[in-house]
Write a protein that holds these residues in place. Structure first.
Motif, PDB file in Angstrom:
ATOM      1  N   ASP A 196       0.811  -1.221   0.000  1.00  0.00           N
ATOM      2  CA  ASP A 196       0.000   0.000   0.000  1.00  0.00           C
ATOM      3  C   ASP A 196       0.845   1.272   0.000  1.00  0.00           C
ATOM      4  OD1 ASP A 196      -2.539   1.162  -0.212  1.00  0.00           O
ATOM      5  OD2 ASP A 196      -2.609   1.599   1.930  1.00  0.00           O
ATOM      6  N   GLY A 197       2.083   1.158  -0.468  1.00  0.00           N
ATOM      7  CA  GLY A 197       2.927   2.342  -0.579  1.00  0.00           C
ATOM      8  C   GLY A 197       3.375   2.911   0.745  1.00  0.00           C
ATOM      9  N   TRP A 211       5.764   6.392  -0.392  1.00  0.00           N
ATOM     10  CA  TRP A 211       5.816   5.799  -1.735  1.00  0.00           C
ATOM     11  C   TRP A 211       4.479   5.984  -2.442  1.00  0.00           C
ATOM     12  CZ3 TRP A 211      10.448   4.427  -3.459  1.00  0.00           C
ATOM     13  CH2 TRP A 211      11.432   4.069  -2.539  1.00  0.00           C
ATOM     14  N   LYS A 212       3.386   5.859  -1.687  1.00  0.00           N
ATOM     15  CA  LYS A 212       2.061   6.000  -2.292  1.00  0.00           C
ATOM     16  C   LYS A 212       1.848   7.400  -2.846  1.00  0.00           C
ATOM     17  CE  LYS A 212      -2.880   5.257  -1.476  1.00  0.00           C
ATOM     18  NZ  LYS A 212      -3.902   4.733  -0.544  1.00  0.00           N
ATOM     19  N   ARG A 247       1.253  10.807  -7.453  1.00  0.00           N
ATOM     20  CA  ARG A 247       1.557  12.057  -8.167  1.00  0.00           C
ATOM     21  C   ARG A 247       2.126  11.756  -9.552  1.00  0.00           C
ATOM     22  NH1 ARG A 247       2.984  17.158  -5.530  1.00  0.00           N
ATOM     23  NH2 ARG A 247       2.245  17.226  -3.385  1.00  0.00           N
ATOM     24  N   LEU A 248       3.004  10.749  -9.629  1.00  0.00           N
ATOM     25  CA  LEU A 248       3.593  10.388 -10.918  1.00  0.00           C
ATOM     26  C   LEU A 248       2.511   9.902 -11.880  1.00  0.00           C
ATOM     27  CD1 LEU A 248       6.148  10.042 -12.622  1.00  0.00           C
ATOM     28  CD2 LEU A 248       6.373   7.733 -11.673  1.00  0.00           C
ATOM     29  N   ALA A 249       1.594   9.085 -11.384  1.00  0.00           N
ATOM     30  CA  ALA A 249       0.490   8.608 -12.222  1.00  0.00           C
ATOM     31  C   ALA A 249      -0.334   9.786 -12.738  1.00  0.00           C
ATOM     32  CB  ALA A 249      -0.384   7.636 -11.430  1.00  0.00           C
ATOM     33  N   THR A 283      10.349  -0.474  -0.832  1.00  0.00           N
ATOM     34  CA  THR A 283       9.702  -0.737   0.465  1.00  0.00           C
ATOM     35  C   THR A 283      10.556  -0.206   1.617  1.00  0.00           C
ATOM     36  OG1 THR A 283      10.669  -2.965   0.456  1.00  0.00           O
ATOM     37  CG2 THR A 283       8.384  -2.759  -0.281  1.00  0.00           C
ATOM     38  N   ARG A 284      11.551   0.604   1.292  1.00  0.00           N
ATOM     39  CA  ARG A 284      12.394   1.172   2.354  1.00  0.00           C
ATOM     40  C   ARG A 284      11.529   2.042   3.274  1.00  0.00           C
ATOM     41  NH1 ARG A 284      16.234   4.244  -1.118  1.00  0.00           N
ATOM     42  NH2 ARG A 284      14.922   3.544  -2.844  1.00  0.00           N
TER      43      ARG A 284
END
Length: 334
Positions: A198-199, A238-239, A244-246, A291-292
């Motif tokens: 889930d980011g 990450w989510k 935002r990139l999407a 996943t860091r």
């Protein structure tokens, strides 16, 4: 140190970071020379005022020639894939780095800046980890060989004659970034992209111009023999980043899968592609990179270099979107 009129050699000048470094160096009136391995991108780098050398950083003759009459080397060339043969990574990332550094030292170069990575801390590091570590190779060839290259380089540091600076860069994005812009967008286009867990966790994003500003500051401040973490200093999930990139790519919000399931899916996809004689889109080991869980500390860069990242995520994404509107990203990695 005043950077104007300094002679700068950039290894990997045909790469995303190398090319942008050349542009910003010229803006500071530095004299730029480039070393690149691939003849395919030669025309891309042929810009007024840039002298180019073609060859590998593992070639002693080529690097010796490239280092003549140079004041500063910015070493960006490296194998940065998610996985692969440790011997190959070591040949380029350690052997090539030391080969270039020794040539630079022999040629009288005063400053050698090594573009390292925060991945020297591995994937499971403490929150707010500083330049003191701990370091962890994670049995990953990129992490391992980057640590080895740092260690070997620092052995060559010899004030005041040969001065090494190490920059541990975060997750560098911006126009042309393969891992954090181009590849995920291409996967989104194919409906093959998914968030892991889930980011959750933190992407330590670093807009490319902020990175280069940090590098120039370290040179100007004469931070010789020192190591710096450089990121945008924002704790972005990450989510949020990939959502935002999407958005700027015109795609819906990414779906999510458990990290273990995502790895399994990638293994199956890659096996199928291998049987068909095709190259894998993304390796299962990539899941470890996204996943860091925590942020890296940039307190040292802020205090020692007065580093203050000028371009935040919103502005970085806006500039990247402008670039996307006039770029066929499919051609970048073909």
């Amino acid at each position: 140190m005043n950077l104007s009129q300094q002679q700068l050699l950039i290894s990997g000048i045909d790469g995303f970071i190398g090319l942008r470094s050349a542009e910003l160096a010229q803006a500071k009136e530095m004299k730029v020379r480039g070393l690149q391995h691939s003849p395919d991108k030669f025309k891309k780098v042929q810009k007024p005022g840039i002298q180019l050398f073609l060859g590998s950083i593992t070639d002693p003759v080529v690097v010796q020639e490239a280092c003549q009459e140079i004041d500063i080397v910015l070493h960006t060339a490296a194998v940065t894939k998610e996985s692969g043969s440790l011997d190959y990574f070591r040949e380029i990332n350690v052997g090539g780095t030391i080969n270039l550094a020794k040539a630079a030292k022999s040629a009288g170069v005063k400053i050698f800046v090594y573009l390292s990575s925060v991945l020297v801390y591995g994937f499971n590091y403490p929150d707010g980890v500083t330049e003191k570590g701990p370091l962890c190779g994670e049995n990953n060839p990129y992490c391992q060989t980057t640590i080895e290259a740092e260690e070997r380089l620092l052995q060559l540091n010899s004030l005041p004659d040969f001065n090494v600076i190490i920059i541990r860069a975060g997750d560098v994005y911006g126009p042309g970034s393969i891992p954090w812009i181009v590849r995920p967008l291409l996967l989104m286009r194919q409906k093959l992209f998914a968030l892991a867990n889930d980011g959750l966790g933190v992407i330590n994003h670093l807009y490319v111009d902020n990175l280069i500003e940090g590098i120039f500051l370290a040179i100007e401040k004469e931070a010789y023999g020192e190591i710096f973490n450089i990121t945008d200093g924002q704790e972005t999930s990450w989510k949020e980043y990939f959502t935002r990139l999407a958005e700027i790519g015109g795609f819906p919000e990414p779906i999510s899968l458990p990290a273990s399931m995502l790895k399994s899916v990638l293994w199956q996809q890659n096996l199928a592609k291998k049987l068909m004689g095709k190259k894998a889109d993304i390796m299962p080991d990539s899941v470890d990179f996204v996943t860091r869980p925590y942020a890296y500390s940039i307190a040292k860069a802020q205090s020692r270099l007065n580093y203050q990242p000028k371009i935040d995520l919103e502005e970085g994404m806006r500039r990247t979107q402008e670039w996307l509107q006039k770029t066929d990203i499919q051609k970048i990695i073909l």
